[in-house]
Write a protein that holds these residues in place. Structure first.
Motif, PDB file in Angstrom:
ATOM      1  N   LEU A   1     -11.797-109.319 -54.069  1.00 51.03           N
ATOM      2  CA  LEU A   1     -11.294-110.583 -54.596  1.00 51.03           C
ATOM      3  C   LEU A   1     -11.663-110.750 -56.069  1.00 51.03           C
ATOM      4  O   LEU A   1     -10.855-111.237 -56.867  1.00 51.03           O
ATOM      5  N   THR A   2     -12.895-110.334 -56.400  1.00 54.37           N
ATOM      6  CA  THR A   2     -13.326-110.421 -57.800  1.00 54.37           C
ATOM      7  C   THR A   2     -12.449-109.554 -58.689  1.00 54.37           C
ATOM      8  O   THR A   2     -12.022-109.974 -59.768  1.00 54.37           O
ATOM      9  N   GLN A   3     -12.167-108.326 -58.206  1.00 58.58           N
ATOM     10  CA  GLN A   3     -11.303-107.431 -58.974  1.00 58.58           C
ATOM     11  C   GLN A   3      -9.893-107.995 -59.091  1.00 58.58           C
ATOM     12  O   GLN A   3      -9.278-107.941 -60.166  1.00 58.58           O
ATOM     13  N   SER A   4      -9.386-108.556 -57.965  1.00 58.90           N
ATOM     14  CA  SER A   4      -8.045-109.141 -57.991  1.00 58.90           C
ATOM     15  C   SER A   4      -8.004-110.329 -58.944  1.00 58.90           C
ATOM     16  O   SER A   4      -7.026-110.509 -59.684  1.00 58.90           O
ATOM     17  N   LYS A   5      -9.060-111.140 -58.921  1.00 57.84           N
ATOM     18  CA  LYS A   5      -9.135-112.306 -59.816  1.00 57.84           C
ATOM     19  C   LYS A   5      -9.109-111.850 -61.270  1.00 57.84           C
ATOM     20  O   LYS A   5      -8.423-112.458 -62.104  1.00 57.84           O
ATOM     21  N   GLU A   6      -9.849-110.798 -61.561  1.00 53.59           N
ATOM     22  CA  GLU A   6      -9.876-110.296 -62.930  1.00 53.59           C
ATOM     23  C   GLU A   6      -8.505-109.769 -63.349  1.00 53.59           C
ATOM     24  O   GLU A   6      -8.080-109.968 -64.497  1.00 53.59           O
ATOM     25  N   VAL A   7      -7.816-109.096 -62.399  1.00 55.41           N
ATOM     26  CA  VAL A   7      -6.475-108.575 -62.697  1.00 55.41           C
ATOM     27  C   VAL A   7      -5.512-109.731 -62.956  1.00 55.41           C
ATOM     28  O   VAL A   7      -4.713-109.696 -63.903  1.00 55.41           O
ATOM     29  N   VAL A   8      -5.590-110.774 -62.097  1.00 60.85           N
ATOM     30  CA  VAL A   8      -4.713-111.937 -62.257  1.00 60.85           C
ATOM     31  C   VAL A   8      -4.988-112.635 -63.579  1.00 60.85           C
ATOM     32  O   VAL A   8      -4.061-113.027 -64.307  1.00 60.85           O
ATOM     33  N   GLU A   9      -6.268-112.818 -63.910  1.00 58.52           N
ATOM     34  CA  GLU A   9      -6.621-113.476 -65.160  1.00 58.52           C
ATOM     35  C   GLU A   9      -6.129-112.672 -66.359  1.00 58.52           C
ATOM     36  O   GLU A   9      -5.643-113.245 -67.346  1.00 58.52           O
ATOM     37  N   ALA A  10      -6.253-111.341 -66.272  1.00 53.52           N
ATOM     38  CA  ALA A  10      -5.758-110.493 -67.364  1.00 53.52           C
ATOM     39  C   ALA A  10      -4.244-110.607 -67.491  1.00 53.52           C
ATOM     40  O   ALA A  10      -3.702-110.685 -68.606  1.00 53.52           O
ATOM     41  N   SER A  11      -3.567-110.646 -66.336  1.00 54.48           N
ATOM     42  CA  SER A  11      -2.103-110.789 -66.356  1.00 54.48           C
ATOM     43  C   SER A  11      -1.689-112.124 -66.949  1.00 54.48           C
ATOM     44  O   SER A  11      -0.716-112.204 -67.715  1.00 54.48           O
ATOM     45  N   LEU A  12      -2.431-113.181 -66.585  1.00 59.16           N
ATOM     46  CA  LEU A  12      -2.125-114.507 -67.140  1.00 59.16           C
ATOM     47  C   LEU A  12      -2.330-114.536 -68.649  1.00 59.16           C
ATOM     48  O   LEU A  12      -1.541-115.144 -69.376  1.00 59.16           O
ATOM     49  N   ARG A  13      -3.387-113.868 -69.113  1.00 63.66           N
ATOM     50  CA  ARG A  13      -3.629-113.836 -70.557  1.00 63.66           C
ATOM     51  C   ARG A  13      -2.493-113.123 -71.286  1.00 63.66           C
ATOM     52  O   ARG A  13      -2.036-113.573 -72.338  1.00 63.66           O
ATOM     53  N   VAL A  14      -2.045-111.992 -70.697  1.00 66.22           N
ATOM     54  CA  VAL A  14      -0.940-111.248 -71.307  1.00 66.22           C
ATOM     55  C   VAL A  14       0.331-112.094 -71.311  1.00 66.22           C
ATOM     56  O   VAL A  14       1.051-112.174 -72.311  1.00 66.22           O
ATOM     57  N   LYS A  15       0.598-112.752 -70.141  1.00 67.94           N
ATOM     58  CA  LYS A  15       1.799-113.591 -70.045  1.00 67.94           C
ATOM     59  C   LYS A  15       1.745-114.744 -71.029  1.00 67.94           C
ATOM     60  O   LYS A  15       2.734-115.018 -71.739  1.00 67.94           O
ATOM     61  N   ASN A  16       0.605-115.431 -71.088  1.00 66.14           N
ATOM     62  CA  ASN A  16       0.486-116.574 -71.983  1.00 66.14           C
ATOM     63  C   ASN A  16       0.611-116.142 -73.449  1.00 66.14           C
ATOM     64  O   ASN A  16       1.241-116.833 -74.258  1.00 66.14           O
ATOM     65  N   ASP A  17       0.001-115.002 -73.779  1.00 65.96           N
ATOM     66  CA  ASP A  17       0.100-114.510 -75.149  1.00 65.96           C
ATOM     67  C   ASP A  17       1.548-114.161 -75.486  1.00 65.96           C
ATOM     68  O   ASP A  17       2.027-114.461 -76.588  1.00 65.96           O
ATOM     69  N   PHE A  18       2.248-113.553 -74.524  1.00 65.56           N
ATOM     70  CA  PHE A  18       3.647-113.195 -74.735  1.00 65.56           C
ATOM     71  C   PHE A  18       4.498-114.443 -74.959  1.00 65.56           C
ATOM     72  O   PHE A  18       5.289-114.515 -75.908  1.00 65.56           O
ATOM     73  N   PHE A  19       4.338-115.430 -74.061  1.00 64.48           N
ATOM     74  CA  PHE A  19       5.120-116.656 -74.189  1.00 64.48           C
ATOM     75  C   PHE A  19       4.809-117.382 -75.498  1.00 64.48           C
ATOM     76  O   PHE A  19       5.705-117.942 -76.141  1.00 64.48           O
ATOM     77  N   ALA A  20       3.535-117.396 -75.877  1.00 64.01           N
ATOM     78  CA  ALA A  20       3.159-118.072 -77.122  1.00 64.01           C
ATOM     79  C   ALA A  20       3.824-117.396 -78.322  1.00 64.01           C
ATOM     80  O   ALA A  20       4.360-118.066 -79.214  1.00 64.01           O
ATOM     81  N   ARG A  21       3.803-116.060 -78.332  1.00 65.64           N
ATOM     82  CA  ARG A  21       4.410-115.323 -79.452  1.00 65.64           C
ATOM     83  C   ARG A  21       5.929-115.539 -79.480  1.00 65.64           C
ATOM     84  O   ARG A  21       6.519-115.775 -80.539  1.00 65.64           O
ATOM     85  N   VAL A  22       6.548-115.429 -78.294  1.00 64.93           N
ATOM     86  CA  VAL A  22       8.005-115.604 -78.221  1.00 64.93           C
ATOM     87  C   VAL A  22       8.397-117.015 -78.657  1.00 64.93           C
ATOM     88  O   VAL A  22       9.365-117.208 -79.408  1.00 64.93           O
ATOM     89  N   SER A  23       7.637-118.002 -78.184  1.00 64.00           N
ATOM     90  CA  SER A  23       7.951-119.391 -78.526  1.00 64.00           C
ATOM     91  C   SER A  23       7.862-119.615 -80.024  1.00 64.00           C
ATOM     92  O   SER A  23       8.736-120.250 -80.635  1.00 64.00           O
ATOM     93  N   HIS A  24       6.804-119.091 -80.637  1.00 66.08           N
ATOM     94  CA  HIS A  24       6.652-119.254 -82.084  1.00 66.08           C
ATOM     95  C   HIS A  24       7.785-118.559 -82.840  1.00 66.08           C
ATOM     96  O   HIS A  24       8.303-119.091 -83.831  1.00 66.08           O
ATOM     97  N   GLU A  25       8.161-117.371 -82.369  1.00 71.91           N
ATOM     98  CA  GLU A  25       9.214-116.617 -83.058  1.00 71.91           C
ATOM     99  C   GLU A  25      10.574-117.309 -82.952  1.00 71.91           C
ATOM    100  O   GLU A  25      11.393-117.221 -83.865  1.00 71.91           O
ATOM    101  N   PHE A  26      10.808-117.987 -81.834  1.00 65.39           N
ATOM    102  CA  PHE A  26      12.107-118.628 -81.628  1.00 65.39           C
ATOM    103  C   PHE A  26      12.207-119.995 -82.300  1.00 65.39           C
ATOM    104  O   PHE A  26      13.310-120.462 -82.606  1.00 65.39           O
ATOM    105  N   ARG A  27      11.073-120.644 -82.500  1.00 69.12           N
ATOM    106  CA  ARG A  27      11.128-122.012 -83.016  1.00 69.12           C
ATOM    107  C   ARG A  27      11.708-122.083 -84.435  1.00 69.12           C
ATOM    108  O   ARG A  27      12.462-123.004 -84.753  1.00 69.12           O
ATOM    109  N   THR A  28      11.377-121.113 -85.267  1.00 70.67           N
ATOM    110  CA  THR A  28      11.870-121.139 -86.649  1.00 70.67           C
ATOM    111  C   THR A  28      13.397-121.044 -86.718  1.00 70.67           C
ATOM    112  O   THR A  28      14.043-121.905 -87.345  1.00 70.67           O
TER     113      THR A  28
END
Length: 245
Positions: free
Chosen positions: A75-102
């Motif tokens: 569960l700890t390993q799965s939690k770490e994988v999920v958290e890493a995936s969320l960080r990647v997803k959030n970073d991706f969405f943040a970058r895409v959102s900033h790029e599209f807003r202009t």
């Protein structure tokens, strides 16, 4: 090695103090004289069965503990994988959102200039198309702003400033900012909270405003032609309040 072997002590001394000393010394049972063979055998058999059951139970507990530790590690390993995936997803969405807003802001700005139609050269179809471009641009921009806000909430990178907030002035501010958008779609926004009953709540004002904006935007966007939007409140127990849009 003899710690787990059940010990039955035999004594002709039946006073309580000596019996207690026998138990404190490690005995599990006591037999007084005169001895009865059947009784002794029955007690020995009983205690051997109890010892066997205890040993079996201890082994099962050890096995179960190992299984739980393994499951916890997974569960700890799965939690770490999920958290890493969320960080990647959030970073991706943040970058895409900033790029599209202009470019979206540019599209919205130029479409608003075209809507002014200074020289009255636009046809009815062209005006309608420009309005659609402007509406679509604003919708996309709002969507990206919501994505940015959600990524901040999910990542925990948001500071909350909890303080008393008056609901009605905040709602009226949001309502005013969306009045033109609602008017374009012939949507009526009705506030069913009186000035006298203006409720106050403990909240982060900027995030509460974002919630109002997101809900009101969707209420206008997905409403029926000539529809209506109501904003009201209901008192709830324990000092809570329910806001309805």
């Amino acid at each position: 090695t003899t710690k787990k072997i059940p010990v039955i002590f035999v004594s002709a001394n039946n006073d309580t103090e000596n019996i207690v000393k026998g138990f404190e010394a490690g005995g599990v049972d006591y037999v007084g004289k005169p001895l009865v063979e059947r009784e002794i055998l029955a007690r020995v058999e009983l205690h051997l069965e109890v010892a066997e059951l205890r040993s079996s139970l201890e082994e099962k507990v050890k096995e179960r503990t190992k299984e739980l530790e393994k499951a916890n590690n997974q569960l700890t390993q799965s939690k770490e994988v999920v958290e890493a995936s969320l960080r990647v997803k959030n970073d991706f969405f943040a970058r895409v959102s900033h790029e599209f807003r202009t470019p979206l802001n540019a599209i919205i700005g130029f479409s608003e200039l075209l809507q002014m139609n200074f020289e009255n050269t636009l046809t009815e179809n062209q005006t309608r198309d420009i309005d659609n471009i402007n509406d679509a641009g604003k919708t996309l921009l709002k969507m990206f702003e919501n994505i940015l806000k959600l990524t901040e909430l999910e990542s925990g990178d948001i500071d909350l400033n909890i303080q008393p907030v008056e609901i009605l002035p905040l709602w009226n501010h949001v309502k005013t900012s969306y009045s033109n958008y609602a008017h374009e779609k012939n949507i009526e926004i009705i506030t069913e909270i009186s000035e006298d009953a203006n409720p106050r709540i403990m909240a982060d004002q900027s995030n509460l405003q974002w919630v109002f904006e997101a809900l009101l935007h969707n209420a206008i966007l997905y409403n029926n032609p000539n529809g209506k939007i109501w904003f009201s409140s209901d008192p709830v127990t324990n000092g809570h309040i329910r806001l309805n849009i």
